[in-house]
Design an enzyme around this catalytic site. Structure first.
Site, PDB file in Angstrom:
ATOM      1  N   ASN A   5       0.800  -1.226   0.086  1.00 20.35           N
ATOM      2  CA  ASN A   5      -0.107  -0.185  -0.109  1.00 20.35           C
ATOM      3  C   ASN A   5       0.849   1.195   0.074  1.00 20.35           C
ATOM      4  O   ASN A   5       0.308   2.406  -0.202  1.00 20.35           O
ATOM      5  CB  ASN A   5      -0.852  -0.110   1.190  1.00 20.35           C
ATOM      6  N   HIS A  48      -5.151   2.656   1.466  1.00 23.59           N
ATOM      7  CA  HIS A  48      -5.935   1.708   2.343  1.00 23.59           C
ATOM      8  C   HIS A  48      -7.701   1.946   1.826  1.00 23.59           C
ATOM      9  O   HIS A  48      -8.352   0.989   1.565  1.00 23.59           O
ATOM     10  CB  HIS A  48      -6.014   1.670   3.714  1.00 23.59           C
ATOM     11  N   GLU A  59      14.370   1.891  13.465  1.00 23.37           N
ATOM     12  CA  GLU A  59      13.926   3.045  12.624  1.00 23.37           C
ATOM     13  C   GLU A  59      14.132   4.326  13.416  1.00 23.37           C
ATOM     14  O   GLU A  59      13.983   5.391  12.853  1.00 23.37           O
ATOM     15  CB  GLU A  59      12.671   2.752  12.086  1.00 23.37           C
TER      16      GLU A  59
HETATM   17  C1  6MZ Z   1       7.213   1.034   9.358  1.00 21.70           C
HETATM   18  C2  6MZ Z   1       5.937   1.110   7.365  1.00 21.70           C
HETATM   19  C3  6MZ Z   1       6.822   1.934   6.771  1.00 21.70           C
HETATM   20  O1  6MZ Z   1       0.985  -3.182   4.833  1.00 21.70           O
HETATM   21  O2  6MZ Z   1      -1.077  -1.810   3.929  1.00 21.70           O
HETATM   22  N1  6MZ Z   1       4.996   0.799   6.561  1.00 21.70           N
HETATM   23  N2  6MZ Z   1       6.184   0.435   8.728  1.00 21.70           N
HETATM   24  N3  6MZ Z   1       8.183   2.072   8.683  1.00 21.70           N
HETATM   25  C4  6MZ Z   1       7.788   2.451   7.500  1.00 21.70           C
HETATM   26  N4  6MZ Z   1       8.709   3.460   7.034  1.00 21.70           N
HETATM   27  C5  6MZ Z   1       8.273   4.670   6.161  1.00 21.70           C
HETATM   28  N5  6MZ Z   1       6.155   2.262   5.425  1.00 21.70           N
HETATM   29  C6  6MZ Z   1       4.988   1.338   5.200  1.00 21.70           C
HETATM   30  O3  6MZ Z   1       1.270  -1.126   3.392  1.00 21.70           O
HETATM   31  C7  6MZ Z   1       1.330   0.070   4.374  1.00 21.70           C
HETATM   32  C8  6MZ Z   1       1.654  -0.242   5.704  1.00 21.70           C
HETATM   33  O4  6MZ Z   1       3.156  -0.486   5.808  1.00 21.70           O
HETATM   34  C9  6MZ Z   1       3.769  -0.238   6.941  1.00 21.70           C
HETATM   35  C10 6MZ Z   1       2.766   0.612   7.640  1.00 21.70           C
HETATM   36  O5  6MZ Z   1       2.232  -0.414   8.566  1.00 21.70           O
HETATM   37  C11 6MZ Z   1       1.550   1.039   6.465  1.00 21.70           C
HETATM   38  O6  6MZ Z   1       0.213   1.095   7.253  1.00 21.70           O
HETATM   39  P1  6MZ Z   1       0.476  -2.349   3.886  1.00 21.70           P
HETATM   40  O7  6MZ Z   1       0.270  -3.013   2.299  1.00 21.70           O
END
Ligand code: 6MZ
Length: 346
Positions: A20, A72, A205
């Site tokens: 996403n 989302h 992070e």
């Molecule tokens: C931590 C991250 C992220 O899972 O809905 N996400 N989590 N650090 C980051 N650094 C920038 N970037 C993305 O993709 C979106 C989700 O990925 C995680 C977050 O939980 C975000 O809501 P999906 O496909």
């Protein structure tokens, strides 16, 4: 050969991409149209503009977690989730990516169950016979979720790994690093590991040396980011030494770290510390839609910022083959890279 062309042609492996966060603007518009055709679109273009966090944007890492709500809203039906997956795989393939472990957090929406969410992505990956890119899924657990919800996600990951062992290859922990405790997620991650899933963790992070040590001692197959591990970036010696000794590969996301201000600029990125200490690294995009990048662009930035010549870039991509979760694909990918290296006399 020019660097830009070289970085595009180089066969590359993407090991850290959130579905996403990877949606391009054109994919988002396509999803919006699809929802509108079904009378479900309630999004405007202004809404989509909020999705991108580019260089100089004032938002930081904490703010960045809001923007995922936009994607989302667009991937809430089976149809749009399948389209989002297929378009994203195609974009990675067009960028010269030969293997991807796409990750996503399965969620229940008004239009699908958690199980349908995973099944939709898996079926889309199985149906990409017209593409040459090899794709696998890493199931994400969001660290803001409750222990009960994390248990449910782990159970689904285990079930789908048993059903599709070549596709569902791993489990990971991501989400806002300022929320939740790694310790709470150890039981579901351990169950997943015992069922054969490989593990990668977003680690360091933000500054949290205690958690970094707990994570490294858990011995994940890989970690993501690893920004605050070296003492120069707020880490502590014990954590840095543990990382160097354990040789756990780090998924590096240059532009993501710069655009979220986890790192002030490319020049001070911890790539240098990791590379010079011989810690295994893999260049990745993280969220190519949110951060307006591509995998070939990350290779190019790495080359330009740290003076990594083309033969070394190719070897970075070659070494990534060692860290993929779909172990049986390793040899085939290595042969592909070695072929490229020989052909280009690198
Ligand atoms: C931590 C991250 C992220 O899972 O809905 N996400 N989590 N650090 C980051 N650094 C920038 N970037 C993305 O993709 C979106 C989700 O990925 C995680 C977050 O939980 C975000 O809501 P999906 O496909």
């Amino acid at each position: 050969m020019g660097l830009h062309k070289f970085c595009r042609e180089l066969p590359k492996l993407e090991l850290h991409a959130h579905l996403n966060g990877s949606l391009s603007r054109s994919t988002m518009l396509q999803l919006q149209r699809c929802l509108a055709d079904n009378g479900m679109a309630d999004t405007s273009n202004a809404f989509l503009d909020e999705f991108q966090i580019g260089a100089g944007d004032t938002r930081n890492l904490a703010d960045c977690f809001q923007v995922f709500n936009i994607a989302h809203a667009l991937t809430s039906t089976k149809e749009t989730l399948a389209k989002a997956t297929a378009s994203t795989l195609k974009e990675f393939e067009d960028d010269g990516c030969c293997y991807i472990e796409l990750r996503s957090t399965p969620r229940q929406t008004p239009h699908m169950t958690i199980s349908e969410y995973i099944e939709t992505i898996v079926q889309t990956m199985l149906n990409t016979t017209d593409m040459s890119i090899i794709s696998c899924l890493i199931v994400s657990i969001n660290r803001s979720s409750s222990q009960r919800d994390a248990d449910i996600i782990a159970d689904y990951a285990i079930e789908y790994h048993a059903k599709y062992p070549d596709i569902v290859v791993g489990i990971e922990l991501s989400g806002n690093p300022a929320i939740g405790n790694f310790k709470d997620f150890v039981p579901p991650l351990t169950r997943a590991r015992n069922a054969g899933l490989k593990i990668t963790l977003h680690c360091g992070e933000i500054c949290n040396p205690q958690e970094v040590i707990e994570m490294l001692n858990f011995k994940p197959e890989r970690i993501g980011h690893g920004v605050c591990i070296h003492p120069r970036f707020g880490g502590i010696d014990a954590a840095w030494e543990l990382l160097c000794k354990s040789q756990i590969p780090v998924e590096i996301c240059l532009t993501s770290n710069v655009n979220t201000k986890s790192t002030p600029d490319y020049n001070c990125h911890h790539f240098n510390e990791l590379y010079n200490a011989n810690v295994p690294i893999v260049l990745c995009t993280d969220d190519k839609g949110v951060f307006a990048t591509s995998l070939s662009q990350e290779y190019q930035i790495c080359a330009e910022t740290f003076g990594i010549e083309q033969s070394k870039l190719a070897r970075l991509s070659l070494s990534a083959c060692n860290y993929i979760f779909a172990v049986e694909k390793r040899k085939m990918l290595m042969d592909k890279l070695l072929n490229f290296i020989n052909k280009k006399e690198l």
